[in-house]
Each structure stands twice: as C-alpha cells, then as structure tokens.
Design an enzyme around this catalytic site. Structure first.
Site, PDB file in Angstrom:
ATOM      1  N   LYS A 186     -15.905   2.139 -35.050  1.00  0.00           N
ATOM      2  CA  LYS A 186     -15.837   2.945 -33.555  1.00  0.00           C
ATOM      3  C   LYS A 186     -17.105   3.573 -33.715  1.00  0.00           C
ATOM      4  O   LYS A 186     -17.857   5.149 -33.869  1.00  0.00           O
ATOM      5  CB  LYS A 186     -14.268   3.831 -33.703  1.00  0.00           C
ATOM      6  CG  LYS A 186     -14.474   3.570 -31.779  1.00  0.00           C
ATOM      7  CD  LYS A 186     -15.422   4.350 -30.986  1.00  0.00           C
ATOM      8  CE  LYS A 186     -15.188   5.438 -31.193  1.00  0.00           C
ATOM      9  NZ  LYS A 186     -17.083   6.188 -29.695  1.00  0.00           N
ATOM     10  N   GLU A 261     -20.564  14.102 -41.734  1.00  0.00           N
ATOM     11  CA  GLU A 261     -22.104  14.965 -41.477  1.00  0.00           C
ATOM     12  C   GLU A 261     -22.035  15.133 -40.916  1.00  0.00           C
ATOM     13  O   GLU A 261     -22.179  14.344 -39.229  1.00  0.00           O
ATOM     14  CB  GLU A 261     -22.752  13.241 -41.718  1.00  0.00           C
ATOM     15  CG  GLU A 261     -23.887  13.732 -42.036  1.00  0.00           C
ATOM     16  CD  GLU A 261     -25.043  12.664 -41.525  1.00  0.00           C
ATOM     17  OE1 GLU A 261     -26.388  13.293 -40.632  1.00  0.00           O
ATOM     18  OE2 GLU A 261     -24.804  11.979 -41.532  1.00  0.00           O
ATOM     19  N   GLU A 394     -27.665  23.495 -31.617  1.00  0.00           N
ATOM     20  CA  GLU A 394     -28.801  21.532 -31.348  1.00  0.00           C
ATOM     21  C   GLU A 394     -29.128  21.612 -30.299  1.00  0.00           C
ATOM     22  O   GLU A 394     -28.328  21.124 -29.579  1.00  0.00           O
ATOM     23  CB  GLU A 394     -27.873  20.906 -32.726  1.00  0.00           C
ATOM     24  CG  GLU A 394     -28.520  19.725 -33.322  1.00  0.00           C
ATOM     25  CD  GLU A 394     -27.552  18.874 -33.725  1.00  0.00           C
ATOM     26  OE1 GLU A 394     -28.058  17.762 -34.499  1.00  0.00           O
ATOM     27  OE2 GLU A 394     -26.310  19.025 -33.893  1.00  0.00           O
TER      28      GLU A 394
END
Length: 491
Positions: A186, A261, A394
């Site tokens: 996906k 990750e 982030e």
C-alpha cells in the site's frame, strides 16, 4: 524556467490497483487525484482502495504463495530478480521522471537512484539462498536426525510513505522475492505512480501473477484494511509513530510479525575540531535533502560553543545559496514539499520556531511565477535549546535547529534527550571522539564525517520510539523467514 522533459503518458492516466497481475479498478469505483507538487495541478488519478480491494489482493498473494511460486528454486528466483534488475534499469529514466513529477524531488536526485536501485536488487538477489537447511547434532537418546530450515513466512503486507517510493518499495519486494514470500503493498496516496509503473515492469520481466500486488488508497481505508487482515503474516511499515501504534494494535488479531521504521529527530554533532568546510554543507544537506522529507534528517545540529557563531554564520550563508525550484529544472537542489497539507505543517513549525529561537535564514513560503506548488525556503534557527518544540518534534521539512554545547558529555546528553533513536551524526577529526560518541548515541545508524549514506548490504534501523526491525543486510532477509525443526526417529 528550463524544462524540456516530456511528461510520460503513464503519469497522466487513470490507474487501477495491480492485483494478481491485472489492473483492477476500485471495487467502489472511487478514485483519488494525482497532484504534481511542483505546480499544484492534477495529472491523473489512482484507485481509492478499501477492504474489498485488499481482500482481493491478499487472496491473490495467498494463492500465489501456495501455488507454483512455492516450487521455485533459489536459483530460479535469483535469475528472476536479475531480469527485473535489467528491465528496471532499461526504463529508469522514465521511472525517475515519474517520481519527480509525483513527489517533487529534483530529477538529479531521482536519476541518482539508478545505482542504488541496481545495488539493492543485486543484493537481495544474492540472498535467495538464505533459507538454508542444516542438520545440527542433537542430544536425544536413540537414533535421531535433526533438521533445521528457514521457511518463508507467507504473505507480507507493506505500507510505505510518500517521501521516496522508488526506494521504499524495495525494502518490501526485495526480501519477499528473495525468500519466496508474496507481497501486498500500500503506497502513500500522495505518491503511488512510480510503484505502479514498477510492478507493471516487474510483471513484464516475468514475476508470476499474484507474487507482487499493489492497492492504492488512503491509510484510513486501504492501509487499515491491510494492517488488520487476518491472512497477512507480516507487516513492514514506514511512517509515523501514531500510525505504527495503530498497526501494532491491529496486528493482535493474528499475531502478525512486525517491522517498524518510524520517525526521528536525529542529532548531528559538530565538534570544535571538525573541518567546517565539510561539516557546514554536510550538516546542512543532512537536513535539506529531499526538502527535509527524510526520516533520518539531522535536524538537531549540536555545535560546540567554541565554533558555534562561526558555524551559524556559515550555514546561514550556505542555506541562502541553495537553489529551490521545480524538480525538472537542471539546477534545482530542493524541490517542493509533497502537498498543501505538508506545506501547512512546515509553515506552522516555522511560525512556532520564530517565537522560540532566532531565525537566521529562510522561513518563508516561495510563491510567484514558476512556484505554483508547495515551496518553502530552507530554514535555520539558532540560539535554540533542546526543550523547544522545534527541537523535539519531527517537522519533516527543511528546517534546521542549532543548539550549542560545551563539552563531549553534554553533546551526548543532548543527543540522547529525545524519544527517538533512528539516526545521528558527528563531525570531528579526533578518532577517539568519533569512536566514543558514535558508540554513546542512542540510534540505529550513526554517520561520522558524512551524513545519510546507505549500503543495502549493511542496512539501517532504529531504537526507542523510532521503531524496530532492520532494513537491509542478512537480518532483513531472515526476518521474512521463520525457523522450522524436524526430528526424525531412525529406530
């Protein structure tokens, strides 16, 4: 503006899913627009997948896994992967152009992935013998022979982000083909085109129907359906911590194996003895590469106070020289952000940063003729400290935060004062400092006097809230296998 590249026809089509070797429209009939981030204009469309489409893709993958594909020898799979390698390299100029149009990265960057693609495919092709069989000695009474093998886990689901699909899909398809697994991928709805073109080329190279499948759509619909699917044996995910936590919960239904990750707020430490002629551009591009849309970006630049002011002056000067523009222009170093949503996010953090620290370069959206898309100036904040929002969260944009430190111990403490542990870097000419600090940084990957280089045969991964599992290297391949023991009574 100097743009001479003709848009490939593939980029402007309406695309279905790739399921069982066939192009298939969404079961619902719905589509999503494909937006060129350099212009903000619509190019084509992709299918908007949901659970019905995912059911079909997983069924195709399961059928292929249990069918003829299971009889292929390691040598046959290796030959197949080398054919895929050759076909992709023959068409790589088109793939690079599609990637640039779809997600905005400069063509110089996407074309530069040719050699990396060659390396990663050849590496995984070399690993087709990973499922070895051995006959270890045993401690059983009587006459027993024990056999130990590694078997493919089955159907692997992959969910990859939009910041580099031309790279990201190989962390799924590479080990799947090497081990005899099958895959359902996906891709991010913001950048699916290069993935779709690659699976078409893979099919032309001889990959059997159902071995690789792609379902496009949103994470909320297609991604969730894949994560929850009870006939998927393993999920490999790259993305945000929040989405990863949702996937972990969804995996409980059939106890899927997981590889995650996730995000990062990576430190890049500049010591006073560093060669600033290398450290300044190296640290800057450790933030700005791919317009800052890189999970390992070294966005917290920790600078020893002795050289702090000089470093700030030099990185500000360097930053102002970086060329931002349409990725199709030959001199472009940074392209646009991926979407209006991401531009809004980055602008928000720049606004927050302007109230927390000193803005010394950049900070503005770039608009005007030739900048109809989602452009922002590379940005530097100085006078910062590690507790600031821009130093802890982030941003996923070209925003650097510079934090001073006094000594090695403080640098290590600051580097590790984050919930993340994906990557880090340091610049020094002292071998002892390089060794001790790289060992002390809590991160899966540390670069010394460089930043962001990656060898697929070595790999990378994270710790803490940056996830778990390894990409690349033998460990990655073996994570697509499970051990099996056979006990034979010869009496």
């Amino acid at each position: 503006m100097t743009i001479t590249h003709e848009t490939p026809a593939f980029a402007t089509r309406s695309h279905g899913h790739f399921i069982g070797g066939q192009w298939t429209p969404a079961a619902s009939g719905r589509t999503l627009p494909v937006i060129n981030p350099a212009t903000g204009g619509e190019m084509g469309s992709i299918a908007a997948g949901d659970s019905a489409d995912m059911d079909a893709a997983v069924a195709a993958a399961r059928s292929a896994f249990e069918g003829e594909w299971s009889t292929w020898t390691p040598h046959q799979r290796r030959q197949l992967m080398l054919r895929v390698h050759d076909v992709l390299l023959e068409n790589f100029d088109e793939l690079a152009l599609i990637e640039t149009l779809d997600m905005g990265a400069p063509l110089a960057r996407t074309q530069g992935l040719r050699e990396w693609t060659s390396q990663v495919l050849q590496f995984f092709a070399s690993q087709t013998d990973a499922a070895t069989l051995s006959s270890p000695p045993n401690n059983l009474p009587g006459d027993f022979v024990t056999l130990r093998s590694l078997e493919p886990v089955g159907v692997v689901g992959g969910i990859i982000p939009w910041n580099g699909p031309l790279i990201g899909l190989w962390w799924i398809f590479g080990p799947a083909l090497a081990t005899g697994c099958t895959a359902v991928l996906k891709p991010a709805e913001d950048a699916s085109l290069s993935v779709l073109r690659i699976v078409e080329l893979m099919s032309q190279a001889g990959v059997p129907d159902g071995v690789v499948n792609v379902v496009t759509g949103t994470g909320a619909e297609a991604g969730s359906a894949l994560a929850e699917h009870r006939d998927v044996d393993r999920i490999a995910f790259t993305g945000s911590v929040g989405t990863a936590q949702t996937i972990v919960r969804a995996s409980a239904g059939n106890l899927k194996r997981l590889q995650m990750e996730l995000g990062g707020k990576s430190p890049d430490i500049v010591f006073a003895d560093a060669d600033l002629d290398k450290a300044v551009p190296g640290a800057a591009m450790g933030v700005y590469t791919n317009s800052g849309q890189v999970c390992v970006a070294g966005t917290r630049i920790l600078v020893e106070r002795k050289v702090h002011d000089e470093f700030v002056e030099r990185i500000a000067e360097f930053t102002k020289s970086v060329r931002v523009g349409n990725g199709l222009e030959p001199d472009t170093q940074l392209g646009p952000l991926i979407s209006a949503r991401q531009l809004e996010r980055v602008q928000h953090y720049i606004e927050v940063g302007s109230s927390e620290a000193e803005l010394v370069a950049g900070g503005k959206r770039i608009e005007g003729e030739g900048f109809g898309g989602y452009y922002v100036e590379p940005t530097v904040f100085a006078g910062a400290h590690n507790e600031l929002t821009i130093a802890q969260e982030e941003i996923f944009g070209p925003v650097a935060t510079i934090i001073p430190f006094d000594d090695r111990e403080e640098a290590i403490s600051l580097a590790n004062a984050t919930p993340y542990g994906l990557a880090g870097g340091l610049w020094t000419q002292n071998l002892g400092t390089a060794h001790k600090v790289s060992k002390a940084i809590d991160a899966g990957t540390v670069w010394v006097n460089c930043y962001g280089v990656l060898d697929p045969s070595i790999g990378f991964g994270g710790t803490k809230m940056s996830g778990y599992g390894w990409k690349g290297g033998r460990e990655h391949v073996e994570s697509y296998l499970y051990p099996k023991a056979v006990y034979m009574n010869l009496d």
